[in-house]
Every structure is written in C-alpha cells, then in structure tokens.
Design an enzyme around this catalytic site. Structure first.
Site, short mmCIF file in Angstrom:
data_model
loop_
_atom_site.label_atom_id
_atom_site.label_comp_id
_atom_site.label_asym_id
_atom_site.label_seq_id
_atom_site.Cartn_x
_atom_site.Cartn_y
_atom_site.Cartn_z
N GLY A 181 -0.56 4.87 -1.21
CA GLY A 181 -1.48 5.69 -0.27
C GLY A 181 -0.77 6.80 0.69
O GLY A 181 0.25 7.03 0.53
N GLY A 223 0.79 -1.16 0.06
CA GLY A 223 0.05 -0.10 0.07
C GLY A 223 0.81 1.35 0.04
O GLY A 223 0.59 2.28 0.47
N LYS A 283 -10.99 -4.44 9.79
CA LYS A 283 -9.97 -4.13 10.32
C LYS A 283 -9.58 -4.88 11.58
O LYS A 283 -8.58 -5.28 11.98
CB LYS A 283 -9.82 -2.47 10.80
CG LYS A 283 -9.91 -1.64 9.53
CD LYS A 283 -8.83 -1.92 8.79
CE LYS A 283 -7.31 -1.70 9.18
NZ LYS A 283 -6.31 -1.51 7.96
N TYR A 315 -16.03 -1.42 7.41
CA TYR A 315 -14.83 -1.15 7.61
C TYR A 315 -14.30 -1.55 8.89
O TYR A 315 -12.95 -2.17 9.12
CB TYR A 315 -14.56 0.37 7.29
CG TYR A 315 -13.16 0.74 7.57
CD1 TYR A 315 -12.23 0.39 6.47
CD2 TYR A 315 -12.75 1.41 8.76
CE1 TYR A 315 -10.86 0.77 6.89
CE2 TYR A 315 -11.34 1.98 9.02
CZ TYR A 315 -10.57 1.58 7.81
OH TYR A 315 -9.17 1.90 8.24
#
Length: 323
Positions: free
Chosen positions: A15, A12, A166, A162
C-alpha cells in the site's frame, strides 16, 4: 532498538503507507518481510521489488488476514512487526462485517497472536484518527488528543463502518497487549497524502482528486487534518526504535478542518474547479498546530500542509490522474 541487520515484517507492504515504510526501512539497512494479498499481481509487487536494497533485503509474503498460518510464516524470524494491513474503504460498502470489520479486527488479533508466538519484541499497529473521531462526548472546549476515542455507537448510527473498524481493531490490539504482555505501540495518522509509490491510489488521495474535479463532500465525521506519507512512515520507525515510546501517537501535521484544506488547494491551483466550502466544515473540532507533540518529541518534523498538497498534486499529475 538497534536497526543493524534487524529483520522486521510490514503487513500491507504494497500500500501507499506500507511502500513508504518499506522504502525507509530498506534505506536504514533493515531486512524486510513485506506482505501482499497476491504475489502474482504485478501492481502489488513490482514497485516494491524496484526499491533500492530490495534485491538483497526484501522478501515478499502472500497473506490473508483471516489465515493465521500465512501470517505466522511472514512474521517468523522477525524482531518487530509493523501491522498496516487493513481495508481502507471510505465509501459505502455492501457488507461492512465481511469487507471491513472482520479483516480489521480478526486480522489484527491474528497478527498479534503470530507475533507473540514468533517471539517478536515490539509491534507497531497502524490505527487512524478515525479511532479518535467521531467523539460527541468529548468536551467542546478541549483539543482532541490521544486520550480521545471514537464513540462506537455513534459510528453504528451514522454507518461509519471504516471508523468503526479502526476503532474496534485498535481496542482489540490494546486488550491483546495487556492480556498477553506483548509490547504494542500505536500510530494514529490523519488523512495521508503525498507522493504515491504504488500504481494505484488510496482513498485519501482520491479525496484530493475528487476535490480537483469539483466534489463538494466535506468528510465531516472523519477529517482531522493532513499528514505526509513519508512522515507517517517515519513515525512508525520512531516509535519502533525508541524503547520509551508507548501508547497512541496522533500523527497529523495540524488539526484542521476540511475547509482549510480546500481553501489552500483553491489558492494553489486556481485553474481547477475547486468548490468554495464553509471554513468550519467540522463544527466543534478545535484547530491546533501541535497535535502531534508526542511524535515531535521523538524527533519528527512534520512536512507542512502546503508542501503536502504540492507533493500530492505532482504525484497525481505524474501518474496521469490529472492533466
């Protein structure tokens, strides 16, 4: 852990947090394998290639979190892995299993499996305070800490996909660590804002943008406070380099309510139509200034709330999102 000529992987990497982490790792003379979704997408790659040191110490890899072989290629030859890649969607999704849960959970297992096979010494997993909130069974008179976990059933009932992604991804990481004797440490950032390196905004920065546009949402189930992009990146490096770092690390400037943040934005920028909200927008969430004590003890000095907001505002302005 020595950073001299060290090779690490950042999943990632394109990002907002990932870009800051790549930048600071390059500054510290690491060689970095940064992963992106599409090597042919300039929005994912140009800002990384423009970083100082990128020409000689940055390699970009295209991965799919559900494709183990692509991940193994990126982590091969690395002493450490920073696993940041995970869908960051706070709005309603069409298919939560496909869009959030599978890439978060299966992706984490794929990264850890590849790291183990590649002989990686330590993996830093980026979780979230969303894996700490919502927690209805936590004692009302006790400040939330690294010992607090989001309640899975509450997430399902409230459709907080979400937060569920996580939470389950972090739990999967801890299970894998114990079962496979892999050294894993975790950073749990709150809502992250500040100067944006990539050309696109995160869901967190959209919260500020919408607020300046008059949005009255209070984010009651996910808000624990703010933290600066730079501080989150530094936190990752601190827990990677310090062999004594272990467990979860709550990464937040202070535990606060969304209403506290809104009031400060309204104070700093009275020319915008910032809504007036109740101060207690997270009933039952106890405020504290020293929630990130584990990271402070490792040497992190958190950037204060007002500066986070100012840096975020200037970034939105410089990129043309606000006038």
């Amino acid at each position: 852990m020595s950073n001299l000529n060290g090779v690490v992987c950042v999943t990632g990497g394109s990002g907002c947090i990932g870009s800051w982490l790549v930048r600071l790792l390059l500054d510290r003379r690491y060689t970095v394998h940064a992963t992106v979704k599409n090597l042919n997408d300039a929005k994912e790659t140009e800002h990384l290639r423009a970083l100082e040191g990128a020409d000689t110490r940055l390699r970009l890899f295209q991965i799919d979190l559900l494709d183990y072989d692509s991940i193994f290629a990126a982590v091969s030859g690395c002493a450490g892995v920073f696993h940041l890649a995970s869908p960051n969607i706070i709005d309603r999704v069409l298919d939560h299993q496909k869009e959030l849960l599978d890439p978060a959970i299966k992706g984490t297992i794929n990264v850890l499996t590849a790291a183990k096979a590649a002989g990686v010494r330590r993996v830093v997993v980026t979780s979230s305070t969303s894996a700490i909130m919502t927690s209805p069974h936590w004692p009302a008179d006790k400040v939330k800490s690294e010992d607090c976990w989001t309640d899975v059933e509450s997430c399902k009932q409230k459709e907080l996909w979400y937060s569920l992604s996580k939470t389950l991804a972090e739990k999967a990481a801890w299970d894998f660590s114990k079962e496979n004797s892999l050294d894993v440490v975790v950073v749990n950032p709150a809502v992250v804002m500040g100067p944006v390196i990539p050309p696109t905004l995160t869901a967190s920065m959209l919260i500020l943008l919408r607020l300046l546009q008059g949005c009255t949402e209070t984010y009651g189930d996910i808000w624990m406070g703010l933290v600066h992009f730079k501080d989150v990146a530094l936190a990752h490096i601190l827990v990677y380099e310090n062999p004594l770092a272990s467990g979860r690390h709550l990464c937040v400037e202070a535990i606060s309510h969304y209403g506290d943040f809104v009031a400060k934005v309204a104070e700093l920028y009275p020319e915008y139509d910032v809504p007036r909200l109740p101060r207690d927008t997270q009933p039952g969430l106890l405020r504290t200034k020293d929630a990130g004590k584990k990271l402070v003890d490792l040497g992190l000095q958190f950037i204060p709330l007002e500066q986070i907001i100012k840096d975020s505002f200037e970034s939105l302005k410089s990129k043309g999102f606000i006038s």
